[in-house]
Design an enzyme around this catalytic site. Structure first.
Site, short mmCIF file in Angstrom:
data_model
loop_
_atom_site.label_atom_id
_atom_site.label_comp_id
_atom_site.label_asym_id
_atom_site.label_seq_id
_atom_site.Cartn_x
_atom_site.Cartn_y
_atom_site.Cartn_z
N ASP A 100 0.78 -1.24 0.00
CA ASP A 100 0.00 0.00 0.00
C ASP A 100 0.81 1.29 0.00
O ASP A 100 0.25 2.37 -0.11
CB ASP A 100 -0.97 0.01 1.19
CG ASP A 100 -0.26 -0.34 2.49
OD1 ASP A 100 0.80 0.24 2.78
OD2 ASP A 100 -0.78 -1.20 3.23
N HIS A 115 5.96 -8.14 -1.91
CA HIS A 115 4.81 -8.42 -2.76
C HIS A 115 4.54 -7.30 -3.77
O HIS A 115 3.46 -7.23 -4.34
CB HIS A 115 3.57 -8.68 -1.90
CG HIS A 115 3.71 -9.90 -1.05
ND1 HIS A 115 2.92 -10.16 0.05
CD2 HIS A 115 4.58 -10.95 -1.13
CE1 HIS A 115 3.30 -11.31 0.60
NE2 HIS A 115 4.30 -11.80 -0.09
N CYS A 126 8.57 -5.51 -21.58
CA CYS A 126 9.92 -5.03 -21.26
C CYS A 126 10.32 -5.39 -19.83
O CYS A 126 11.48 -5.25 -19.47
CB CYS A 126 10.02 -3.52 -21.40
SG CYS A 126 9.19 -2.84 -22.81
N GLY A 183 3.13 -7.07 13.04
CA GLY A 183 1.83 -7.19 12.38
C GLY A 183 1.77 -8.24 11.29
O GLY A 183 1.09 -8.06 10.30
N SER A 185 1.53 -12.63 10.78
CA SER A 185 1.44 -13.94 11.41
C SER A 185 2.65 -14.78 11.01
O SER A 185 2.85 -15.87 11.52
CB SER A 185 0.15 -14.63 11.01
OG SER A 185 0.05 -14.66 9.61
#
Ligand code: ZN
Length: 243
Positions: A100, A115, A126, A183, A185
């Protein structure tokens, strides 16, 4: 800090690994568990139209919707302390599973995003990665300068994580003195392996999470609660004991 047997210093090689919990405290919709994104009918409808190879309009409509939600969220005190840590420690690495961009908005400059990022696009032809900071985008799907429609630079289910971020994460974890798991797991591989690399090398590993995780039995210190409350407290304590 006494509990850790560690003398606070700028010289401690420090790694922070963050996950969805840190974002959730800023109100970013999460993907798992109660209160997740999937409870919103609009999310389910939009997500159903996001399909491989991900450089289509349906995928981008889902991402634009999420980008707009996130643009209304603000970094929380955990993000801010982590940005401060980067300025403080001589050798500091932030690895995140979040896409985010809230770490950057809090002031973190060097962020390894396992990620990827919802604020970036990638040309499938490209393989170039392009910043796409504005929302709404003028055109969906956004096109690369070569004319090819781009996909979001976000790891989709079943795809490998960002190789550079993982390499840097492994490198940093293998030499860490201090490792914060915040934060997350820590069940999703390969991120889950990083705290173990740090433990193996003798680092003090501090976990901050509202609930117990599979990592909890192994860490040096496990703190239950909100990262936005615990991390600032821990950080003040750290600075007050600084050598
Ligand atoms: Zn291209």
């Amino acid at each position: 800090m006494e509990r850790l047997g560690l003398k606070p210093s700028r010289k401690l090689v420090t790694v922070v690994l963050t996950g969805a919990g840190v974002s959730a405290e800023s109100g970013v919709p999460i993907f798992r568990g109660p209160g997740s994104l999937w409870e919103l009918p609009e999310a389910r409808k939009l997500a159903a139209r996001a399909r491989p190879p991900w450089n289509n309009r349906g995928t981008w409509e889902f991402y634009e919707w999420r980008r707009q939600l996130v643009s209304r969220c603000k970094p929380n005190p955990a993000h801010l302390v982590i940005a401060e840590m980067e300025r403080y420690f001589e050798d500091f690495t932030l690895i995140t599973q979040n896409v985010d961009g809230l770490h950057q908005r809090a002031g973190s400059r060097r962020v390894f995003e396992l990620h990827g990022s919802m604020w970036k696009g990638r040309c499938p032809k490209c393989e170039e990665i392009v910043d796409l900071p504005e929302t709404p985008l003028p055109e969906l799907p956004p096109k690369h300068s070569c004319g090819t429609p781009m996909r979001p630079h976000v790891v989709q289910f079943g795809e490998p994580v960002d190789r550079l971020a993982l390499t840097e994460g492994i490198k940093a974890s293998s030499k860490a003195d201090l490792f914060f798991v915040v934060g997350t797991s820590a069940v999703v591989h390969p991120a889950a392996g990083l705290p173990f690399l740090a433990l193996e090398r003798g680092a003090k590993v501090i976990e901050i999470n509202p609930t117990e995780t599979p990592l909890t039995p192994y860490v040096t210190l496990s703190l239950r609660g909100k990262a936005g409350e615990i991390l600032p407290r821990l950080w003040r304590e750290f600075l007050s004991k600084e050598a």
